[in-house]
Design a protein around this motif. Structure first.
Motif, short mmCIF file in Angstrom:
data_model
loop_
_atom_site.label_atom_id
_atom_site.label_comp_id
_atom_site.label_asym_id
_atom_site.label_seq_id
_atom_site.Cartn_x
_atom_site.Cartn_y
_atom_site.Cartn_z
N UNK A 1 0.82 -1.21 0.00
CA UNK A 1 0.00 0.00 0.00
C UNK A 1 0.85 1.26 0.00
N UNK A 2 2.11 1.10 0.37
CA UNK A 2 3.04 2.22 0.29
C UNK A 2 3.39 2.46 -1.18
N UNK A 3 3.29 3.70 -1.61
CA UNK A 3 3.50 4.02 -3.03
C UNK A 3 4.91 3.70 -3.50
N UNK A 4 5.87 3.66 -2.59
CA UNK A 4 7.26 3.43 -2.97
C UNK A 4 7.62 1.95 -3.10
N UNK A 5 6.72 1.05 -2.71
CA UNK A 5 6.99 -0.39 -2.73
C UNK A 5 6.26 -1.05 -3.89
N UNK A 6 6.90 -2.07 -4.46
CA UNK A 6 6.31 -2.85 -5.54
C UNK A 6 6.41 -4.33 -5.20
N UNK A 7 5.77 -5.16 -6.02
CA UNK A 7 5.80 -6.60 -5.79
C UNK A 7 7.21 -7.16 -5.85
N UNK A 8 8.08 -6.52 -6.63
CA UNK A 8 9.45 -7.00 -6.76
C UNK A 8 10.26 -6.76 -5.49
N UNK A 9 9.75 -5.94 -4.57
CA UNK A 9 10.47 -5.62 -3.34
C UNK A 9 10.15 -6.59 -2.20
N UNK A 10 9.33 -7.60 -2.48
CA UNK A 10 8.90 -8.54 -1.43
C UNK A 10 9.22 -9.97 -1.86
N UNK A 11 9.82 -10.73 -0.94
CA UNK A 11 10.11 -12.15 -1.17
C UNK A 11 9.46 -12.95 -0.05
N UNK A 12 8.69 -13.96 -0.40
CA UNK A 12 7.98 -14.78 0.58
C UNK A 12 8.68 -16.12 0.75
N UNK A 13 8.91 -16.50 1.99
CA UNK A 13 9.51 -17.79 2.32
C UNK A 13 8.50 -18.61 3.11
N UNK A 14 8.22 -19.82 2.65
CA UNK A 14 7.27 -20.68 3.36
C UNK A 14 7.52 -22.12 2.94
N UNK A 15 7.13 -23.07 3.78
CA UNK A 15 7.31 -24.49 3.45
C UNK A 15 6.00 -25.14 3.05
N UNK A 16 4.91 -24.37 3.00
CA UNK A 16 3.62 -24.88 2.55
C UNK A 16 3.38 -24.42 1.12
N UNK A 17 3.19 -25.38 0.23
CA UNK A 17 3.06 -25.06 -1.18
C UNK A 17 1.81 -24.23 -1.47
N UNK A 18 0.74 -24.50 -0.72
CA UNK A 18 -0.50 -23.73 -0.94
C UNK A 18 -0.29 -22.25 -0.64
N UNK A 19 0.48 -21.96 0.41
CA UNK A 19 0.76 -20.55 0.74
C UNK A 19 1.60 -19.91 -0.35
N UNK A 20 2.57 -20.65 -0.87
CA UNK A 20 3.42 -20.11 -1.93
C UNK A 20 2.63 -19.90 -3.22
N UNK A 21 1.65 -20.75 -3.47
CA UNK A 21 0.81 -20.58 -4.66
C UNK A 21 0.02 -19.28 -4.57
N UNK A 22 -0.49 -18.96 -3.38
CA UNK A 22 -1.21 -17.69 -3.19
C UNK A 22 -0.26 -16.51 -3.38
N UNK A 23 0.95 -16.64 -2.88
CA UNK A 23 1.93 -15.56 -3.03
C UNK A 23 2.32 -15.39 -4.50
N UNK A 24 2.49 -16.51 -5.20
CA UNK A 24 2.83 -16.43 -6.62
C UNK A 24 1.70 -15.82 -7.42
N UNK A 25 0.44 -16.11 -7.02
CA UNK A 25 -0.71 -15.50 -7.69
C UNK A 25 -0.73 -13.99 -7.50
N UNK A 26 -0.15 -13.52 -6.40
CA UNK A 26 -0.04 -12.09 -6.15
C UNK A 26 1.21 -11.49 -6.78
N UNK A 27 1.88 -12.27 -7.65
CA UNK A 27 3.07 -11.84 -8.38
C UNK A 27 4.23 -11.49 -7.45
N UNK A 28 4.40 -12.31 -6.41
CA UNK A 28 5.51 -12.15 -5.49
C UNK A 28 6.56 -13.23 -5.75
N UNK A 29 7.80 -12.91 -5.50
CA UNK A 29 8.87 -13.91 -5.58
C UNK A 29 8.74 -14.84 -4.38
#
Length: 356
Positions: free
Chosen positions: A167-195
């Motif tokens: 929501x901060x105007x200076x941040x983009x999806x490329x500035x966030x990396x998600x780490x998780x061991x549950x594939x379902x959570x990573x699928x949701x993050x990938x759908x949000x165009x996150x690394x």
């Protein structure tokens, strides 16, 4: 005699030392979505360009070719030869002899052959090249990513934290990396165009794969307090200069997170409990707090540098609603005697209007 099996760390090579192709499926870099029709048209265009290049090549060297008629090759002959060569048709007893028959072969049969190759062979080639393309993207991303935010755990808290960051105007999806061991959570993050990085956040090689050593901040949003402590210890070891913010359920574990290296600790259970208690008597206060914590709407709590004209003055006399002063990395309430006069290097924590 008891056989001792080697430790896991002795057998497995660290993730950061593995080549890019071995990280496909572990580290995912988002890419722009392309419609199926557009992808097919791209393949058709590449096939046509290859055909044109073959025709030009044959035409320029036409003096070295001959056909069953024994005459020199015309331009149409060159097109025909390039067509049957690229489509792997070959030569048989039945061959087009007249100009009209060869024109039909070029205008009708060739597009059908190209379409067949695009649909059948193109899909196979895409599967074969996808891993190499992803490996190249991973290596490129790892060499460029800097000053990003690593979010460990993409549950409810992790998703909300990412939403607040974006929501901060200076941040983009490329500035966030998600780490998780549950594939379902990573699928949701990938759908949000996150690394995304698949793995356990308590492992240093997983955090290094997420380039935590180059991160500006790390958010620990795991579901258990003991896990959050281990993740914080590992993150502080990997990223000594990063700002680490951790979330826990019980306040009695807050000091453990602080000792582990967390800069800020949010106690989710106590915070939620206070809001529930306040809501029973003054629900409008809860609405206002929610408004302040949502930067995209209404009011928001922000931090800014002190302007030269504000030096020496009291923060309580400014046009902005100042809540506190950050001095030497410590937050002081606006009514504290130490901040009666604003000094150089101070930062103001104030309420701003988002304009929405």
């Amino acid at each position: 005699m008891v056989k001792v099996s080697p430790r896991r760390s002795d057998v497995e090579e660290p993730l950061t030392a593995q080549p890019g192709y071995a990280l496909v499926g572990v580290l995912r870099v988002p890419e722009a979505q392309v419609s199926p029709m557009r992808a097919i048209w791209r393949r058709v265009a590449v096939a046509l360009l290859a055909l044109v290049a073959a025709v030009i090549t044959v035409y320029l060297g036409r003096d070295g070719y001959t056909d069953v008629r024994g005459g020199p090759l015309t331009f149409l002959d060159c097109v025909y030869f390039a067509t049957v060569s690229l489509t792997t048709v070959g030569y048989g007893d039945l061959t087009p002899f007249t100009e009209f028959a060869r024109l039909i072969s070029v205008l009708v049969l060739t597009p059908l052959r190209i379409l067949f190759l695009v649909v059948l062979v193109g899909t196979t080639l895409q599967v074969l090249t996808e891993r190499s393309r992803q490996a190249w993207k991973i290596q490129r991303w790892r060499s460029r990513v800097r000053n990003h935010t690593v979010v460990i755990g993409y549950g409810t808290k992790g998703k909300t934290a990412v939403a607040a960051i974006l929501e901060d105007a200076s941040a983009t999806n490329k500035d966030v990396v998600v780490v998780d061991f549950q594939q379902s959570a990573l699928d949701h993050a990938a759908a949000a165009e996150l690394v995304t990085v698949y793995g356990d956040g308590t492992r240093s090689d997983v955090l290094r794969l997420a380039s935590a050593q180059h991160a500006a901040s790390i958010i620990v949003a795991t579901g258990r307090d003991d896990t959050a402590t281990l993740v914080t210890l590992t993150a502080r070891e990997v990223a000594p200069k990063a700002k680490i913010v951790a979330s826990i359920r019980e306040a009695e574990n807050q000091h453990l997170l602080k000792q582990s290296g967390a800069d800020s600790v949010v106690v989710s259970s106590e915070t939620a409990g206070r809001l529930l208690g306040v809501a029973t008597t003054t629900p409008s206060v809860v609405e206002m707090i929610d408004d302040l914590l949502t930067p995209a709407h209404g009011f928001a709590i922000a931090e800014r540098e002190v302007e030269p004209s504000e030096l020496g003055g009291s923060p309580r006399h400014l046009s902005d609603i100042v809540l506190g002063v950050v001095r030497d990395g410590h937050l002081l309430r606006v009514d504290a005697p130490e901040v009666d006069a604003i000094e150089t290097g101070d930062r103001l924590l104030y309420v701003r209007t988002t304009g929405k």
